[in-house]
Design a protein around this motif. Structure first.
Motif, PDB file in Angstrom:
ATOM      1  N   ARG A 166      34.159  46.591  42.038  1.00  0.00           N
ATOM      2  CA  ARG A 166      34.589  47.704  42.881  1.00  0.00           C
ATOM      3  C   ARG A 166      36.013  47.420  43.344  1.00  0.00           C
ATOM      4  N   LEU A 167      36.879  48.384  43.120  1.00  0.00           N
ATOM      5  CA  LEU A 167      38.243  48.226  43.602  1.00  0.00           C
ATOM      6  C   LEU A 167      38.757  49.559  44.110  1.00  0.00           C
ATOM      7  N   HIS A 168      39.749  49.457  44.982  1.00  0.00           N
ATOM      8  CA  HIS A 168      40.417  50.654  45.482  1.00  0.00           C
ATOM      9  C   HIS A 168      41.898  50.527  45.176  1.00  0.00           C
ATOM     10  N   ALA A 169      42.476  51.617  44.711  1.00  0.00           N
ATOM     11  CA  ALA A 169      43.883  51.616  44.328  1.00  0.00           C
ATOM     12  C   ALA A 169      44.609  52.770  45.009  1.00  0.00           C
ATOM     13  N   THR A 170      45.914  52.610  45.164  1.00  0.00           N
ATOM     14  CA  THR A 170      46.764  53.663  45.739  1.00  0.00           C
ATOM     15  C   THR A 170      47.967  53.851  44.837  1.00  0.00           C
ATOM     16  N   ARG A 171      48.244  55.093  44.506  1.00  0.00           N
ATOM     17  CA  ARG A 171      49.444  55.387  43.726  1.00  0.00           C
ATOM     18  C   ARG A 171      50.623  55.479  44.669  1.00  0.00           C
ATOM     19  N   LEU A 172      51.709  54.784  44.318  1.00  0.00           N
ATOM     20  CA  LEU A 172      52.932  54.775  45.108  1.00  0.00           C
ATOM     21  C   LEU A 172      54.008  55.554  44.363  1.00  0.00           C
ATOM     22  N   GLY A 173      54.687  56.468  45.068  1.00  0.00           N
ATOM     23  CA  GLY A 173      55.686  57.320  44.429  1.00  0.00           C
ATOM     24  C   GLY A 173      55.146  58.721  44.258  1.00  0.00           C
ATOM     25  N   GLY A 212      56.410  38.994  39.606  1.00  0.00           N
ATOM     26  CA  GLY A 212      56.868  40.274  40.121  1.00  0.00           C
ATOM     27  C   GLY A 212      55.847  41.027  40.938  1.00  0.00           C
ATOM     28  N   ALA A 213      54.699  40.419  41.218  1.00  0.00           N
ATOM     29  CA  ALA A 213      53.660  41.058  42.029  1.00  0.00           C
ATOM     30  C   ALA A 213      53.453  40.225  43.285  1.00  0.00           C
ATOM     31  N   LEU A 214      53.215  40.889  44.409  1.00  0.00           N
ATOM     32  CA  LEU A 214      53.061  40.156  45.656  1.00  0.00           C
ATOM     33  C   LEU A 214      52.071  40.854  46.571  1.00  0.00           C
ATOM     34  N   ASP A 215      51.668  40.109  47.588  1.00  0.00           N
ATOM     35  CA  ASP A 215      50.771  40.616  48.620  1.00  0.00           C
ATOM     36  C   ASP A 215      51.586  41.421  49.618  1.00  0.00           C
ATOM     37  N   SER A 216      51.243  42.701  49.778  1.00  0.00           N
ATOM     38  CA  SER A 216      51.933  43.568  50.717  1.00  0.00           C
ATOM     39  C   SER A 216      50.908  44.173  51.663  1.00  0.00           C
ATOM     40  N   ASP A 217      50.853  43.659  52.894  1.00  0.00           N
ATOM     41  CA  ASP A 217      49.890  44.128  53.892  1.00  0.00           C
ATOM     42  C   ASP A 217      48.460  44.052  53.374  1.00  0.00           C
ATOM     43  N   GLY A 218      48.153  42.979  52.647  1.00  0.00           N
ATOM     44  CA  GLY A 218      46.801  42.773  52.160  1.00  0.00           C
ATOM     45  C   GLY A 218      46.521  43.352  50.794  1.00  0.00           C
ATOM     46  N   ALA A 219      47.447  44.129  50.240  1.00  0.00           N
ATOM     47  CA  ALA A 219      47.267  44.735  48.922  1.00  0.00           C
ATOM     48  C   ALA A 219      48.168  44.042  47.905  1.00  0.00           C
ATOM     49  N   LEU A 220      47.813  44.178  46.639  1.00  0.00           N
ATOM     50  CA  LEU A 220      48.613  43.606  45.548  1.00  0.00           C
ATOM     51  C   LEU A 220      49.375  44.723  44.868  1.00  0.00           C
ATOM     52  N   GLN A 221      50.683  44.554  44.758  1.00  0.00           N
ATOM     53  CA  GLN A 221      51.497  45.595  44.145  1.00  0.00           C
ATOM     54  C   GLN A 221      52.762  44.989  43.542  1.00  0.00           C
ATOM     55  N   PRO A 222      53.414  45.738  42.654  1.00  0.00           N
ATOM     56  CA  PRO A 222      54.722  45.284  42.188  1.00  0.00           C
ATOM     57  C   PRO A 222      55.680  45.157  43.369  1.00  0.00           C
ATOM     58  N   LEU A 223      56.454  44.102  43.351  1.00  0.00           N
ATOM     59  CA  LEU A 223      57.409  43.884  44.429  1.00  0.00           C
ATOM     60  C   LEU A 223      58.319  45.102  44.566  1.00  0.00           C
ATOM     61  N   GLU A 224      58.534  45.535  45.810  1.00  0.00           N
ATOM     62  CA  GLU A 224      59.393  46.691  46.077  1.00  0.00           C
ATOM     63  C   GLU A 224      60.585  46.241  46.910  1.00  0.00           C
ATOM     64  N   ASP A 238      60.548  53.830  40.727  1.00  0.00           N
ATOM     65  CA  ASP A 238      60.149  54.764  41.779  1.00  0.00           C
ATOM     66  C   ASP A 238      58.642  54.986  41.876  1.00  0.00           C
ATOM     67  N   ASN A 239      57.877  54.473  40.918  1.00  0.00           N
ATOM     68  CA  ASN A 239      56.443  54.752  40.881  1.00  0.00           C
ATOM     69  C   ASN A 239      55.664  53.504  40.478  1.00  0.00           C
ATOM     70  N   ALA A 240      54.567  53.268  41.173  1.00  0.00           N
ATOM     71  CA  ALA A 240      53.758  52.081  40.899  1.00  0.00           C
ATOM     72  C   ALA A 240      52.332  52.320  41.382  1.00  0.00           C
ATOM     73  N   ILE A 241      51.431  51.431  40.972  1.00  0.00           N
ATOM     74  CA  ILE A 241      50.050  51.421  41.437  1.00  0.00           C
ATOM     75  C   ILE A 241      49.841  50.175  42.292  1.00  0.00           C
ATOM     76  N   ARG A 242      49.139  50.340  43.395  1.00  0.00           N
ATOM     77  CA  ARG A 242      48.805  49.234  44.282  1.00  0.00           C
ATOM     78  C   ARG A 242      47.293  49.010  44.256  1.00  0.00           C
ATOM     79  N   ILE A 243      46.866  47.748  44.133  1.00  0.00           N
ATOM     80  CA  ILE A 243      45.445  47.403  44.204  1.00  0.00           C
ATOM     81  C   ILE A 243      45.152  46.949  45.630  1.00  0.00           C
ATOM     82  N   ASP A 244      44.413  47.767  46.368  1.00  0.00           N
ATOM     83  CA  ASP A 244      44.135  47.467  47.773  1.00  0.00           C
ATOM     84  C   ASP A 244      43.039  46.413  47.930  1.00  0.00           C
ATOM     85  N   THR A 245      41.951  46.589  47.198  1.00  0.00           N
ATOM     86  CA  THR A 245      40.831  45.647  47.286  1.00  0.00           C
ATOM     87  C   THR A 245      40.259  45.405  45.901  1.00  0.00           C
ATOM     88  N   PHE A 246      39.666  44.226  45.718  1.00  0.00           N
ATOM     89  CA  PHE A 246      39.054  43.836  44.448  1.00  0.00           C
ATOM     90  C   PHE A 246      37.772  43.087  44.802  1.00  0.00           C
TER      91      PHE A 246
END
Length: 666
Positions: free
Chosen positions: A252-259, A48-60, A394-402
């Motif tokens: 070091r990682l960067h994350a983005t909250r979605l929603g 249920g997780a995939l690469d979206s524009d270089g980031a890892l996130q729950p499939l939307e 409606d809400n998820a966390i995306r891992i941009d870099t690891f």
């Protein structure tokens, strides 16, 4: 790097002092995500997780987006045949209760996005087709609100005339862990060649299409639609090899909250583990006669012969199921194949010597960067990580870099051993010390250089709880005092720095320090420090010296029960403001308390009346210092006389208390 040791935990910052050695250790960064490796190329499993524009996130899922094709294009290849474990998520699957169709892998033709491929004539025989059943496992629960299926456009009249559509949310199972389906729609008379069913959003993992009509049919494509994020998704990387053993620095990682739902609490949980060999599994060979088990290598247990697929008919459904012919690729005879154990799953006798357990959870719940130390065994060649996403539609966390910071080993081996300075070789081999007593220890360290090009080191850091205090440095065999060194305190111990040590001038080292044990089991950690700000090299416990006989870095208190000790600096105080003996210092030592407990320090007169409540606060094991200036709770100087200083510690199971007398004179 400078270590900061909180209670039982190591955190790393940067040491700015730099010395030159024969070689310079360099920091490298392994980078996955935006600007680095793509996630799919490093994945062992993606649920249920995939690469979206270089980031890892729950499939939307977007509105009117076919989930089946989205899974296919995101690397979630559908497998043919039902899973052996329905509860465990993983690759999406398709199967039916028709063995012939399964054998031809025809189920996947219904999911390939090509209307020209279909079940063809499999379900167009003269016999009744009622009871034909198709199953889909999406691999994870998805927010679904629409299902669509239709026949081959060139055979448009051969549609299913009656059917039931059932779903399962991926959480409801019966007593044998099979999905418990709920009826979504029953259509006893269908006149539409294309069935298009819309419904309120549901969490769906399993789909079941049951044919009710007896008439022949052709099925071309099945499409699933929804909108929103997969609530639960996961990613587990392959075992990554750095080519040789490395020291791990920082993650070091960067994350983005979605929603934008402020009341929602999506989270991504990150864990890592490190290993010294190519698998965390342990393989065992079983003796045919005695049944005893002997550990063998994975190479001995398995070989690389081509694997052959055998088919058997399922007794329950009649389907033909493919299985690997074990005799075709296992080097050990079947009767000698013992268990395969996984340490990180808690199996006994597994590869705990070479693989760490998963690290404590790092919870990521907001947009931003995270920079934390990798507190895992090193130097080690292999690393693996995993991410669990937990949110809602409606809400998820995306891992941009690891990014994993690492550097080559400073030495090929660093072994340390701690003992009492007065009893370096205890008769029972145990390092046992009276708790709460200032005690002097030795830390013998032996380093090895298998390669002369290894960078070497220029210092040693030693830390524990409470912080040890440096007492001396010796080197050589036998150990003699070292003159040329400097000592710097850290928050949880000290660093001793000296001229560079390389393969050319390597020798045993002995560090002496004082420590007061406050816990039953106190690990005393040591690291070798490099010539630059690369990660320090951990010192592993073992047999470091013939002069020490413990082979451990852990000191144990002789008493295992909690206790308190107090010491008052003076039996009398004269609080007249002349600066001489105006106050008493009350030193409290708490030993063997596992958690913070309520502490009260109070002063009473001889009649038992409370005069001053000095401390009311939770405290963990440690040494504390408080001062009484001869005043009561109102701030006035107490009359001359004798006063009782009572210290009480209220643990869950017992109250510990002690009292001392303090005299007041004017």
């Amino acid at each position: 790097m400078r270590a900061i040791l909180s209670h039982r935990k190591v955190f790393l910052t940067v040491l700015t002092t730099v010395f030159s050695t024969a070689a310079l250790a360099q920091i490298d960064v392994w980078h996955i995500g935006k600007g680095g490796l793509d996630w799919a190329s490093q994945a062992e499993t993606q649920i249920g997780a995939l690469d979206s524009d270089g980031a890892l996130q729950p499939l939307e899922l977007q509105a009117n987006e076919n989930l089946i094709q989205l899974l296919r294009t995101s690397g979630q290849r559908f497998l043919n045949g039902r899973p052996t474990d329905f509860v465990l998520g993983g690759q999406p699957r398709a199967w039916s209760n028709d063995g012939f169709f399964n054998q031809l892998v025809g189920n996947l033709d219904l999911l390939d996005g090509d209307p020209g491929t279909s079940s063809e004539g499999v379900f167009k025989t003269a016999q009744s087709q009622a009871g034909a059943t198709f199953f889909w496992d999406l691999g994870a629960p998805f927010p679904v609100n629409r299902i669509r299926f239709f026949p081959d456009p060139n055979d448009i009249d051969a549609f299913i005339k009656a059917f039931e559509l059932r779903v399962n949310d991926g959480e409801s199972y019966n007593n044998i862990n099979r999905p418990e389906y709920e009826l979504l729609r029953r259509v006893e008379v269908n006149r539409n060649s294309t069935v298009d069913i819309e419904f309120a959003p549901l969490q769906v993992r399993f789909l079941q299409l049951l044919v009710l009509s007896k008439t022949a049919f052709n099925l071309s494509e099945v499409e699933v639609y929804g909108q929103g994020f997969v609530p639960i998704a996961s990613y587990e990387s392959m075992l990554h090899s750095f080519g040789s053993a490395v020291n791990y620095g920082r993650l070091r990682l960067h994350a983005t909250r979605l929603g934008d739902d402020a009341d929602a609490s999506p989270v991504a949980i990150v864990q890592m583990r490190t290993g010294a060999d190519e698998t965390p599994l342990s393989y065992f060979r079983r003796d045919r006669d005695t049944g005893s088990q002997i550990e063998v290598s994975s190479a001995e247990y398995n070989d690389d012969l081509p694997r052959r697929v055998l088919f058997r008919q399922d007794a329950e459904t009649g389907a033909l199921l493919g299985e690997l012919d074990r005799a075709a690729y296992l080097e050990l005879p079947v009767e000698e194949q013992g268990p395969v154990r996984d340490f990180v799953k808690g199996d006994i006798r597994a590869d705990a010597d070479n693989w760490s357990a998963w690290s404590p959870e790092l919870r990521v719940d907001a947009t931003g960067s995270i920079d934390v130390p990798i507190d895992l065994p090193s130097p080690r060649e292999f690393m693996q990580f995993r991410v669990l996403f937990d949110g809602d539609a409606d809400n998820a966390i995306r891992i941009d870099t690891f990014q994993v910071e690492h550097s080559p080993s400073l030495v090929s081996a660093a072994i340390g051993e701690v003992a009492l300075v007065d009893d370096p070789i205890p008769a029972n081999g145990l390092l046992e010390v009276a708790g709460g007593v200032d005690t002097t220890f030795v830390y013998d360290i032996r380093t090895e250089f298998a390669d002369a090009d290894l960078a070497g080191y220029h210092g040693i850091r030693i830390e524990a709880f409470p912080p040890p205090i440096f007492a001396g440095l010796e080197g050589g065999d036998p150990p003699l005092p070292v003159e040329d060194f400097t000592v710097a305190e850290t928050a949880n111990g000290f660093e001793v720095l000296f001229p560079p040590v390389s393969a050319d001038n390597n020798r045993p080292l002995r560090v002496m320090f004082r420590l007061r044990l406050l816990e039953y089991n106190t690990p005393i950690y040591a690291w070798l420090l490099a010539n630059t700000d690369v990660p320090p090299h951990p010192v592993a416990p073992g047999n470091a010296s013939d002069l020490v006989g413990t082979a451990t870095i852990n000191a144990f208190a002789t008493q295992s029960k909690p206790e308190i000790q107090i010491k008052v600096s003076t039996p009398f105080i004269t609080p007249n403001g002349d600066g001489i003996n105006d106050a008493a210092t009350i030193e409290l030592t708490m030993s063997q308390f596992a958690d913070a407990t309520d502490v009260e320090i109070a002063l009473y007169d001889l009649g038992g009346r409370l005069v001053r409540r000095l401390v009311v606060a939770p405290r963990a094991s440690g040494a504390f210092s408080d001062t009484w200036n001869g005043r009561n709770d109102a701030g006035f100087t107490v009359p001359p006389g004798l006063y009782l200083c009572r210290v009480g510690v209220n643990a869950d199971a017992e109250t510990f208390a002690t009292t001392q007398v303090i005299g007041v004179a004017h």
